[in-house]
Scaffold this motif. Sequence first.
Motif, PDB file in Angstrom:
ATOM      1  N   LEU A  88       0.859  -1.183   0.000  1.00  0.00           N
ATOM      2  CA  LEU A  88       0.000   0.000   0.000  1.00  0.00           C
ATOM      3  C   LEU A  88       0.892   1.228   0.000  1.00  0.00           C
ATOM      4  CD1 LEU A  88      -1.745  -2.335   1.388  1.00  0.00           C
ATOM      5  CD2 LEU A  88      -3.073  -0.483   2.392  1.00  0.00           C
ATOM      6  N   LYS A  89       0.620   2.173  -0.886  1.00  0.00           N
ATOM      7  CA  LYS A  89       1.414   3.392  -0.992  1.00  0.00           C
ATOM      8  C   LYS A  89       0.494   4.617  -0.892  1.00  0.00           C
ATOM      9  CE  LYS A  89       5.281   1.144  -1.947  1.00  0.00           C
ATOM     10  NZ  LYS A  89       6.299   0.938  -0.896  1.00  0.00           N
ATOM     11  N   GLU A  90       0.624   5.357   0.205  1.00  0.00           N
ATOM     12  CA  GLU A  90      -0.099   6.628   0.380  1.00  0.00           C
ATOM     13  C   GLU A  90      -1.593   6.491   0.052  1.00  0.00           C
ATOM     14  OE1 GLU A  90       0.762   9.683   1.588  1.00  0.00           O
ATOM     15  OE2 GLU A  90       2.557   8.639   2.295  1.00  0.00           O
ATOM     16  N   VAL A  91      -2.221   5.490   0.657  1.00  0.00           N
ATOM     17  CA  VAL A  91      -3.625   5.205   0.368  1.00  0.00           C
ATOM     18  C   VAL A  91      -4.535   6.136   1.169  1.00  0.00           C
ATOM     19  CG1 VAL A  91      -5.462   3.485   0.598  1.00  0.00           C
ATOM     20  CG2 VAL A  91      -3.211   2.813  -0.288  1.00  0.00           C
ATOM     21  N   HIS A  92      -5.451   6.773   0.445  1.00  0.00           N
ATOM     22  CA  HIS A  92      -6.482   7.613   1.061  1.00  0.00           C
ATOM     23  C   HIS A  92      -7.849   7.055   0.710  1.00  0.00           C
ATOM     24  CE1 HIS A  92      -4.082  11.183   2.404  1.00  0.00           C
ATOM     25  NE2 HIS A  92      -3.223  10.653   1.548  1.00  0.00           N
ATOM     26  N   LYS A  93      -8.742   7.081   1.695  1.00  0.00           N
ATOM     27  CA  LYS A  93     -10.112   6.617   1.492  1.00  0.00           C
ATOM     28  C   LYS A  93     -11.061   7.494   2.302  1.00  0.00           C
ATOM     29  CE  LYS A  93     -13.742   4.076   0.591  1.00  0.00           C
ATOM     30  NZ  LYS A  93     -14.377   4.099  -0.739  1.00  0.00           N
ATOM     31  N   ARG A  94     -12.099   7.986   1.638  1.00  0.00           N
ATOM     32  CA  ARG A  94     -13.120   8.790   2.301  1.00  0.00           C
ATOM     33  C   ARG A  94     -14.483   8.140   2.135  1.00  0.00           C
ATOM     34  NH1 ARG A  94      -9.512  12.307  -0.018  1.00  0.00           N
ATOM     35  NH2 ARG A  94      -8.752  14.033   1.292  1.00  0.00           N
ATOM     36  N   PHE A  95     -15.294   8.251   3.175  1.00  0.00           N
ATOM     37  CA  PHE A  95     -16.716   7.958   3.088  1.00  0.00           C
ATOM     38  C   PHE A  95     -17.425   9.286   3.325  1.00  0.00           C
ATOM     39  CE2 PHE A  95     -15.010   3.796   4.493  1.00  0.00           C
ATOM     40  CZ  PHE A  95     -15.508   2.999   3.477  1.00  0.00           C
ATOM     41  N   GLY A  96     -17.771   9.974   2.246  1.00  0.00           N
ATOM     42  CA  GLY A  96     -18.334  11.311   2.381  1.00  0.00           C
ATOM     43  C   GLY A  96     -17.308  12.253   2.998  1.00  0.00           C
ATOM     44  N   ASP A  97     -17.668  12.882   4.095  1.00  0.00           N
ATOM     45  CA  ASP A  97     -16.750  13.799   4.773  1.00  0.00           C
ATOM     46  C   ASP A  97     -15.810  13.088   5.739  1.00  0.00           C
ATOM     47  OD1 ASP A  97     -17.914  15.959   3.496  1.00  0.00           O
ATOM     48  OD2 ASP A  97     -19.399  16.268   5.096  1.00  0.00           O
ATOM     49  N   ASN A  98     -15.999  11.778   5.900  1.00  0.00           N
ATOM     50  CA  ASN A  98     -15.178  11.017   6.847  1.00  0.00           C
ATOM     51  C   ASN A  98     -13.914  10.508   6.145  1.00  0.00           C
ATOM     52  OD1 ASN A  98     -14.212   9.549   8.995  1.00  0.00           O
ATOM     53  ND2 ASN A  98     -15.788   7.953   8.885  1.00  0.00           N
ATOM     54  N   HIS A  99     -12.777  11.094   6.471  1.00  0.00           N
ATOM     55  CA  HIS A  99     -11.488  10.722   5.873  1.00  0.00           C
ATOM     56  C   HIS A  99     -10.931   9.537   6.665  1.00  0.00           C
ATOM     57  CE1 HIS A  99      -7.585  12.461   3.887  1.00  0.00           C
ATOM     58  NE2 HIS A  99      -7.797  11.200   3.593  1.00  0.00           N
ATOM     59  N   VAL A 100     -11.239   8.312   6.214  1.00  0.00           N
ATOM     60  CA  VAL A 100     -10.980   7.108   7.006  1.00  0.00           C
ATOM     61  C   VAL A 100      -9.517   6.676   6.932  1.00  0.00           C
ATOM     62  CG1 VAL A 100     -11.654   4.704   7.371  1.00  0.00           C
ATOM     63  CG2 VAL A 100     -13.356   6.383   6.659  1.00  0.00           C
ATOM     64  N   LEU A 101      -8.939   6.687   5.735  1.00  0.00           N
ATOM     65  CA  LEU A 101      -7.517   6.357   5.557  1.00  0.00           C
ATOM     66  C   LEU A 101      -6.799   7.607   5.082  1.00  0.00           C
ATOM     67  CD1 LEU A 101      -7.734   2.842   3.836  1.00  0.00           C
ATOM     68  CD2 LEU A 101      -7.508   3.358   6.281  1.00  0.00           C
ATOM     69  N   ARG A 102      -5.730   7.966   5.781  1.00  0.00           N
ATOM     70  CA  ARG A 102      -5.060   9.237   5.547  1.00  0.00           C
ATOM     71  C   ARG A 102      -3.587   9.033   5.168  1.00  0.00           C
ATOM     72  NH1 ARG A 102      -7.642  13.636   8.588  1.00  0.00           N
ATOM     73  NH2 ARG A 102      -9.616  12.887   9.464  1.00  0.00           N
ATOM     74  N   GLY A 103      -3.373   8.381   4.030  1.00  0.00           N
ATOM     75  CA  GLY A 103      -1.997   8.204   3.571  1.00  0.00           C
ATOM     76  C   GLY A 103      -1.327   6.983   4.168  1.00  0.00           C
ATOM     77  N   VAL A 104      -1.991   5.828   4.087  1.00  0.00           N
ATOM     78  CA  VAL A 104      -1.472   4.580   4.662  1.00  0.00           C
ATOM     79  C   VAL A 104      -0.497   3.919   3.693  1.00  0.00           C
ATOM     80  CG1 VAL A 104      -2.076   2.254   5.435  1.00  0.00           C
ATOM     81  CG2 VAL A 104      -3.504   4.206   6.089  1.00  0.00           C
ATOM     82  N   SER A 105       0.703   3.615   4.178  1.00  0.00           N
ATOM     83  CA  SER A 105       1.707   2.889   3.388  1.00  0.00           C
ATOM     84  C   SER A 105       2.159   1.673   4.190  1.00  0.00           C
ATOM     85  CB  SER A 105       2.911   3.781   3.075  1.00  0.00           C
ATOM     86  OG  SER A 105       2.544   4.857   2.235  1.00  0.00           O
ATOM     87  N   LEU A 106       2.181   0.523   3.528  1.00  0.00           N
ATOM     88  CA  LEU A 106       2.521  -0.735   4.207  1.00  0.00           C
ATOM     89  C   LEU A 106       3.013  -1.737   3.185  1.00  0.00           C
ATOM     90  CD1 LEU A 106       2.378  -2.553   6.798  1.00  0.00           C
ATOM     91  CD2 LEU A 106       0.051  -3.148   6.069  1.00  0.00           C
ATOM     92  N   ASP A 107       4.128  -2.389   3.478  1.00  0.00           N
ATOM     93  CA  ASP A 107       4.636  -3.487   2.660  1.00  0.00           C
ATOM     94  C   ASP A 107       4.612  -4.770   3.479  1.00  0.00           C
ATOM     95  OD1 ASP A 107       5.113  -1.943   0.427  1.00  0.00           O
ATOM     96  OD2 ASP A 107       7.227  -1.594   0.890  1.00  0.00           O
ATOM     97  N   VAL A 108       4.140  -5.851   2.859  1.00  0.00           N
ATOM     98  CA  VAL A 108       4.064  -7.148   3.514  1.00  0.00           C
ATOM     99  C   VAL A 108       4.822  -8.157   2.673  1.00  0.00           C
ATOM    100  CG1 VAL A 108       2.542  -8.972   4.362  1.00  0.00           C
ATOM    101  CG2 VAL A 108       1.813  -6.569   4.496  1.00  0.00           C
ATOM    102  N   GLY A 109       5.798  -8.814   3.253  1.00  0.00           N
ATOM    103  CA  GLY A 109       6.595  -9.807   2.549  1.00  0.00           C
ATOM    104  C   GLY A 109       5.925 -11.168   2.527  1.00  0.00           C
ATOM    105  N   ARG A 110       6.316 -11.991   1.586  1.00  0.00           N
ATOM    106  CA  ARG A 110       5.772 -13.343   1.475  1.00  0.00           C
ATOM    107  C   ARG A 110       6.083 -14.128   2.751  1.00  0.00           C
ATOM    108  NH1 ARG A 110       4.172 -15.668  -3.113  1.00  0.00           N
ATOM    109  NH2 ARG A 110       5.221 -14.015  -4.296  1.00  0.00           N
ATOM    110  N   GLY A 111       5.075 -14.780   3.313  1.00  0.00           N
ATOM    111  CA  GLY A 111       5.253 -15.555   4.532  1.00  0.00           C
ATOM    112  C   GLY A 111       5.156 -14.745   5.806  1.00  0.00           C
ATOM    113  N   GLU A 112       4.899 -13.447   5.683  1.00  0.00           N
ATOM    114  CA  GLU A 112       4.827 -12.595   6.859  1.00  0.00           C
ATOM    115  C   GLU A 112       3.430 -12.654   7.471  1.00  0.00           C
ATOM    116  OE1 GLU A 112       6.295  -8.067   8.076  1.00  0.00           O
ATOM    117  OE2 GLU A 112       6.262  -8.702   5.972  1.00  0.00           O
ATOM    118  N   VAL A 113       3.370 -12.493   8.783  1.00  0.00           N
ATOM    119  CA  VAL A 113       2.093 -12.412   9.504  1.00  0.00           C
ATOM    120  C   VAL A 113       2.009 -11.025  10.116  1.00  0.00           C
ATOM    121  CG1 VAL A 113       0.666 -13.346  11.357  1.00  0.00           C
ATOM    122  CG2 VAL A 113       2.125 -14.878  10.009  1.00  0.00           C
TER     123      VAL A 113
END
Length: 251
Positions: free
Chosen positions: A16-41
Motif C-alpha cells: 500500500l502506498k499513500e492510500v487515502h479513502k473517504r466515506f463522504g466527509d469522513n477521511h478514514v484512511l489518511r496516507g497509509v503505506s505498508l509493505d508485507v513480505g511473502r510468509g509474513e504475519v
Amino acid sequence: MPDVRANPDAEPIVSLKEVHKRFGDNHVLRGVSLDVGRGEVVAIIGKSGSGKSTALRCMDYLETIDSGAITVCGHRVDQHDVDLKALRLDIGIVFQSYNLFPHLTVEENIMLAPRSVKKMPKAEARQLAHRMLGQVGLLEKASQYPEQLSGGQQQRAAIARSLAMEPKVMLFDEVTSALDPQLTGEVLRVIEDLAAKGMTMIMVTHEMNFARRVASTIVFMNDGKIWEQGDASILNNPQTEALQEFLRNEL
C-alpha cells in the motif's frame, strides 16, 4: 515459531502506498503505506474507527480508494479494470460474520467456489473439502449444516472455505470478536498453524497476546494513519501516547 519470512529485499506480496479513502466527509484512511513480505504475519491493531478494517477491505477491492496505490500478488487493486476473478483466486478473506450458506452442508459450502470458479469435478472438490476440513479439525462435521455448529466451528469452516481456493494471502477481519474465550482459542489455533506453515496473513485483531506471539509485524493504526510499526517489542515499549493509551485500555 520459526521465521518463515522470505528475503526482506524481495518484492512485497502486498503493498500500500499513500492510500487515502473517504466515506463522504469522513477521511478514514489518511496516507497509509505498508509493505508485507511473502510468509509474513501482520497484525493490525487500534481502537474502533481507526481505519483497520477499511484498509483490509481495500486490499480485496471490497472498497475502492480515492488515491494512492495498492498491489496484491501482482494485481494493481487501485485500478478500476482490475481482474477481480484473478485477484480473488490469490486472496482469501474471512470476516467476523461467518457468511456460510445455511442451506448447504459444511462440505458443500467449501466445495462451492472450487466447483463454480475453478470448474473442479465434484469428486475432486469433495476430496479438497475434506482435506481443508481436516486441516481445521472439522472433518467429522462435513455433512452437518452451519446451524448445527458452534460459532467457533462455523468460523473454522469459513477459514477452510477460503483455504480451499489455495490463496497466496489470507486476510482476517476481527474473526474472533463475536466468540467467547474458549471458541476464540479454537480459531486462533487454526490461524497459528497456518502461520507456522508459512501462509502470508494480514489480520485485524484485538487479541493482543495472540498478536504478540504470532505476528512478525504489528501495525498500530490511529486516526486513519499508521502511528507505529514493528515486531512485538513495540507493545512493550510504545513510542506514542496513543499506543500507550490503547494498550492501557486493552489490559
